[in-house]
Design a protein around this motif. Structure first.
Motif, PDB file in Angstrom:
ATOM      1  N   GLY A 167       0.836  -1.195   0.000  1.00 13.11           N
ATOM      2  CA  GLY A 167       0.000   0.000   0.000  1.00 13.11           C
ATOM      3  C   GLY A 167       0.871   1.244   0.000  1.00 13.11           C
ATOM      4  N   ILE A 168       0.614   2.154  -0.928  1.00 13.92           N
ATOM      5  CA  ILE A 168       1.340   3.421  -0.981  1.00 13.92           C
ATOM      6  C   ILE A 168       0.320   4.546  -0.839  1.00 13.92           C
ATOM      7  CG2 ILE A 168       2.815   4.928  -2.362  1.00 13.92           C
ATOM      8  CD1 ILE A 168       3.935   2.450  -3.725  1.00 13.92           C
ATOM      9  N   MET A 169       0.436   5.305   0.228  1.00 15.96           N
ATOM     10  CA  MET A 169      -0.519   6.370   0.503  1.00 15.96           C
ATOM     11  C   MET A 169      -0.021   7.691  -0.076  1.00 15.96           C
ATOM     12  SD  MET A 169      -2.037   7.589   4.204  1.00 15.96           S
ATOM     13  CE  MET A 169      -3.176   6.221   4.332  1.00 15.96           C
ATOM     14  N   GLY A 170      -0.961   8.504  -0.544  1.00 20.59           N
ATOM     15  CA  GLY A 170      -0.610   9.821  -1.058  1.00 20.59           C
ATOM     16  C   GLY A 170      -1.550  10.245  -2.167  1.00 20.59           C
ATOM     17  N   ASN A 171      -1.697  11.557  -2.351  1.00 21.00           N
ATOM     18  CA  ASN A 171      -2.540  12.053  -3.427  1.00 21.00           C
ATOM     19  C   ASN A 171      -1.994  11.604  -4.765  1.00 21.00           C
ATOM     20  OD1 ASN A 171      -4.229  13.434  -1.647  1.00 21.00           O
ATOM     21  ND2 ASN A 171      -2.918  15.244  -1.657  1.00 21.00           N
ATOM     22  N   ALA A 172      -2.881  11.292  -5.686  1.00 19.87           N
ATOM     23  CA  ALA A 172      -2.471  10.748  -6.978  1.00 19.87           C
ATOM     24  C   ALA A 172      -1.554  11.711  -7.730  1.00 19.87           C
ATOM     25  CB  ALA A 172      -3.693  10.414  -7.826  1.00 19.87           C
ATOM     26  N   ILE A 173      -1.863  13.008  -7.684  1.00 19.44           N
ATOM     27  CA  ILE A 173      -1.061  13.948  -8.468  1.00 19.44           C
ATOM     28  C   ILE A 173       0.340  14.127  -7.890  1.00 19.44           C
ATOM     29  CG2 ILE A 173      -3.055  15.210  -9.366  1.00 19.44           C
ATOM     30  CD1 ILE A 173      -2.472  17.396  -7.298  1.00 19.44           C
TER      31      ILE A 173
END
Length: 260
Positions: free
Chosen positions: A88-94
């Motif tokens: 799992g990698i968290m963060g806003n897509a942009i």
């Protein structure tokens, strides 16, 4: 008599968390197992505990898959496949790098594709049918800000499972394919997702505000669901979603304060 006596299974990502709990649960019910992971120390320890075979294995490396399938063949059959490996990698897509997007997609989606590509032919050769269980997530059922990339991979797994269920049904091979959708489960994956000032997420602290049942689930609770899908207890289930999330996808509740 165990529910899985005489059966052989492969579990990817089996060194810890849901994978390790699944190995223990299936072995307790009589299954002989091939366990794979990149964490050799932890994976080998689980294999020794359950009397299984451990293989160092990157699920995205196609060249290694024939040896994994061959390990099951040497045990005389293949009945159960649990495609559990994932990140799992968290963060806003942009803000996410293309490198991280592709890495997450490779492990969570390509790895599941390669699992069925190399395991289904072995299952068909033995002719016993069987069960394939793909680990998706509640993130594969609904969107989540900050988890767009992860949700994309788990949504892909959900529909891939349904399509493979239909392909197997069409082939009359007796192989069932279902997906499992955990909610907030207390596994090491959370400690590997940094937030804020590099502080890991505590699922136990997060769950009361997000889970209607008020607590995080445990890996063993997911493993019990996987056992159900692996066994004949679910013999008429294929292309289905088993959601184990403490009520998260059911909706939200208002927690009332205590009254004097």
């Amino acid at each position: 008599m165990g529910l899985l006596d005489g059966r052989v299974g492969i579990i990817t990502g089996a060194a810890m968390g849901i994978g390790a709990a699944t190995a223990r649960t299936l072995a307790k019910e009589g299954a002989r197992l091939v366990l794979t992971d990149l964490d050799d120390k932890a994976g080998a320890a689980v294999a020794e505990e359950v009397g299984g075979i451990y293989l160092h294995h990157d699920v995205t490396d196609e060249d290694t898959w024939p040896s994994v399938a061959a390990a099951a063949e040497k045990l005389g059959r293949l009945d159960i496949v649990v495609a559990n490996a994932g990140i799992g990698i968290m963060g806003n897509a942009i803000d996410m790098s293309l490198k991280d997007w592709r890495r997450q997609m490779a492990i969570n989606v390509d790895g599941v594709f390669l699992t069925v590509k190399y395991c289904i032919p072995v299952m068909r050769r033995f002719g016993h049918g069987g069960s394939i269980i793909m680990l998706s997530s509640v993130a594969g059922l609904r969107g989540s800000a900050g988890l767009a990339g992860y949700s994309a991979t788990k949504g892909a797994v959900r529909l891939f499972a349904k399509s493979m269920a239909l392909e197997c049904a069409q082939a009359h091979d007796g192989i069932r394919v279902n997906s499992v959708h955990p909610g907030i489960i207390a596994t090491p994956i959370w400690t590997k997702i940094p937030v804020g000032q590099n502080r890991p997420i505590d699922p136990y602290a997060m769950a009361p505000a997000s889970v209607p049942m008020g607590k995080a689930g445990e890996p063993e609770e997911i493993a019990n669901g996987i056992l159900f899908l692996a066994s004949d207890l679910s013999s008429h289930m294929t292309g289905s979603e088993l959601v184990i999330d403490g009520g998260m996808t059911a909706g939200r509740i208002t927690r009332l304060g205590s009254q004097d």
